[in-house]
Scaffold this active site. Structure first.
Site, PDB file in Angstrom:
ATOM      1  N   SER A 127       8.254   0.972   6.513  1.00 36.32           N
ATOM      2  CA  SER A 127       8.481   2.373   5.966  1.00 36.32           C
ATOM      3  C   SER A 127       7.586   3.333   6.762  1.00 36.32           C
ATOM      4  O   SER A 127       6.650   2.719   7.445  1.00 36.32           O
ATOM      5  CB  SER A 127       7.816   2.479   4.519  1.00 36.32           C
ATOM      6  OG  SER A 127       7.653   3.734   4.035  1.00 36.32           O
ATOM      7  N   TYR A 140       0.896   0.123  -1.551  1.00 34.24           N
ATOM      8  CA  TYR A 140       2.408   0.201  -0.637  1.00 34.24           C
ATOM      9  C   TYR A 140       2.268   0.466   0.741  1.00 34.24           C
ATOM     10  O   TYR A 140       2.745  -0.282   1.405  1.00 34.24           O
ATOM     11  CB  TYR A 140       3.327   1.202  -1.458  1.00 34.24           C
ATOM     12  CG  TYR A 140       4.627   1.403  -0.669  1.00 34.24           C
ATOM     13  CD1 TYR A 140       5.628   0.094  -0.853  1.00 34.24           C
ATOM     14  CD2 TYR A 140       4.959   2.476   0.093  1.00 34.24           C
ATOM     15  CE1 TYR A 140       6.872   0.615  -0.240  1.00 34.24           C
ATOM     16  CE2 TYR A 140       6.183   2.538   0.497  1.00 34.24           C
ATOM     17  CZ  TYR A 140       7.076   1.652   0.616  1.00 34.24           C
ATOM     18  OH  TYR A 140       8.154   1.661   1.116  1.00 34.24           O
TER      19      TYR A 140
END
Length: 231
Positions: A127, A140
């Site tokens: 990401s 995350y």
């Protein structure tokens, strides 16, 4: 024909990846809570598995080998995007995020490694938040940063065996199951150089490229596919 395993391949970006491979690979996918859609190709092997559970990675790899007899490409797509604000610290939640986003890819690779031949490829879904810290989702972001380092480390470790390891780092992507509202989508779009968000199909195209022989000299790379988010 080569075989690909896509974790979390039943919905969202994972579904787009799973659908992109059957033209060139036999495909297996895992799912945990959301079952595959009815239009999943009949020849696709679907495996329900909670990859945070001990032993599940070995069971998944064993199922793929029992069905197809080989494994050539692993796409580590399964992941958790759960919020983790520090003001509401929950140790069990933090561990669950790390277990799925970082440890599950390690477990899958460890189980598959004895069966991977030279030319095999690992592609993980990272990401942009690995380098752009997400407010309220720190664990995350940290898990994806760790996944990037793991990608480079595995590329170095497995390179002598002819196994390539790369990752794709999406920016904001709207998926059919959970699209952002128009205002939030506009805010993300305004921060991209191209003025548009990448789609699940865009991510799938990057994954299939990195898994293909056309990328035979590429390893240890994190390919950002974001429309030029926050350049």
């Amino acid at each position: 024909m080569k075989t690909v395993l896509v974790t979390g391949g039943a919905s969202g970006i994972g579904a787009a990846i799973s659908k992109a491979f059957p033209r060139t690979h036999k495909c297996a996918l895992t799912w945990c809570r959301r079952a595959p859609a009815a239009q999943t190709p009949q020849e696709t092997l679907t495996i329900q598995a909670d990859l945070t559970q001990e032993g599940s990675a070995q069971q998944v790899v064993d199922a793929v080998l029992a069905r197809f007899g080989r494994l050539d490409v692993i796409v580590n797509n399964a992941g958790s995007l759960a919020a983790s604000p520090i003001a509401k610290f929950d140790a069990a939640l933090q561990r669950a995020i790390l277990d799925l986003n970082l440890l599950a890819p390690q477990a899958i690779l460890a189980a598959a490694l004895p069966h991977l031949q030279p030319g095999a490829a690992i592609v993980s879904i990272s990401s942009v938040n690995a380098v752009l810290p997400p407010k309220g989702h720190v664990t995350y972001g940290a898990s994806k940063a760790a996944l990037n380092l793991w990608t480079r480390a595995m590329a170095k470790e497995l390179g002598p065996r002819g196994i390539r390891v790369n990752a794709v780092a999406p920016g904001a992507v709207n998926v059919p199951e959970a699209p952002r509202d128009a205002e939030l989508t506009r805010r993300f779009t305004d921060e991209t150089a191209l003025g548009q968000l990448a789609t699940p199909s865009d991510i799938a195209a990057a994954v299939t490229f990195l898994a293909s022989d056309a990328a035979c000299a590429i390893t240890g790379e994190i390919l950002t596919v974001s429309g030029g988010y926050r350049l």
